[in-house]
Design an enzyme around this catalytic site. Structure first.
Site, short mmCIF file in Angstrom:
data_model
loop_
_atom_site.label_atom_id
_atom_site.label_comp_id
_atom_site.label_asym_id
_atom_site.label_seq_id
_atom_site.Cartn_x
_atom_site.Cartn_y
_atom_site.Cartn_z
N LYS A 211 0.86 -1.19 0.00
CA LYS A 211 0.00 0.00 0.00
C LYS A 211 0.89 1.24 0.00
O LYS A 211 1.73 1.43 0.90
CB LYS A 211 -0.89 -0.04 1.24
CG LYS A 211 -2.16 0.76 1.13
CD LYS A 211 -3.02 0.46 2.35
CE LYS A 211 -4.28 1.26 2.36
NZ LYS A 211 -4.96 1.14 3.66
C1 E4P Z 1 -8.18 2.35 3.41
O1 E4P Z 1 -7.51 1.44 3.00
C2 E4P Z 1 -8.08 2.95 4.75
O2 E4P Z 1 -7.50 2.01 5.61
C3 E4P Z 1 -9.40 3.29 5.37
O3 E4P Z 1 -10.49 2.89 4.60
C4 E4P Z 1 -9.47 4.64 5.97
O4 E4P Z 1 -10.74 4.82 6.52
P1 E4P Z 1 -11.09 5.88 7.65
O5 E4P Z 1 -11.44 7.16 6.98
O6 E4P Z 1 -12.29 5.27 8.34
O7 E4P Z 1 -9.88 6.00 8.54
#
Ligand code: E4P
Length: 219
Positions: A88
């Site tokens: 990622k």
């Molecule tokens: C995506 O891969 C992120 O981990 C995640 O969806 C972030 O979400 P949040 O806005 O609830 O922190």
């Protein structure tokens, strides 16, 4: 549409896996910190534990470096951990360069922190496997996250990009349904949003009546 769970909590990952609808997991440094997972080796071990729960699914592990060399070194180490690991990478200039590098080497990537169609276009051109538009965080600042999903799906369809649209920052079950309507390839959600899809009061009332009628002639 694939269902990923957005957590580093092993119990929740197991519960989603047991439900039989889980296709993968996304994590990020905040989610790891929430579980108290710190220290380089502990973090790597935790990713392997997740991979061993979700047989065959893609597991996103996020780099914390922000320069090209650092992202590449970290990403290669993560990718070597387990065949299910997807690296990622944040949507920054060196991140885009790294996406291209990983793509050329056949390493799967998830481009994270995407908030505009232009960023999603760059991620696709760099060969990202997944692009993660954060729809809940956009909604939080009075901008339509769903509209962004629709725009990215249209743009990728126009040119046949293979990058999968992974709708992230999902807050509730209607986000999931709306993303399915918009043609997202994947949603990554908290367990609560997935299990909330189960609920309908008419299901509860209907089941109660069926059981009551059964009991009338079987007791
Ligand atoms: C995506 O891969 C992120 O981990 C995640 O969806 C972030 O979400 P949040 O806005 O609830 O922190």
């Amino acid at each position: 549409m694939k269902f990923f769970i957005d957590t580093a909590n092993l119990d929740q990952i197991k519960e989603a896996q047991e439900l039989g609808v889980l296709d993968g997991v996304t994590t990020n440094p905040s989610l790891m910190a929430k579980e108290g997972i710190g220290g380089a080796q502990n973090i790597l071990d935790h990713y392997v534990k997740i991979c061993n729960i979700v047989k065959g699914g893609d597991i996103s592990a996020e780099v914390i470096s922000t320069d090209f060399k650092g992202i590449v070194a970290e990403g290669e180490k993560l990718a070597a951990l387990h065949p299910q690991i997807v690296v990622k990478v944040p949507m920054i200039k060196d991140g885009v360069k790294a996406l291209k590098y990983f793509s050329d080497k056949g390493i799967k990537t998830n481009c994270t922190l995407v908030f505009s169609a232009g960023q999603a276009l760059l991620a696709a051109k760099a060969g990202a496997t997944y692009v993660s538009p954060f729809i809940g965080r956009l909604d939080d600042v009075s901008t339509s996250g769903l509209r962004l999903i629709e725009d990215i799906v249209t743009i990728y369809g126009n040119y046949g990009y293979e990058t999968e649209v992974l709708a992230a920052s999902i807050r509730h079950p209607m986000h999931i349904v709306d993303c399915a309507m918009a043609g997202a390839d994947v949603v990554t959600c908290p367990l609560s949003a997935i299990t909330a899809l189960l609920n309908h009061p008419l299901t509860d009332v209907g089941l109660e009546k069926f059981l009551e009628d059964y009991r009338k002639v079987n007791s």
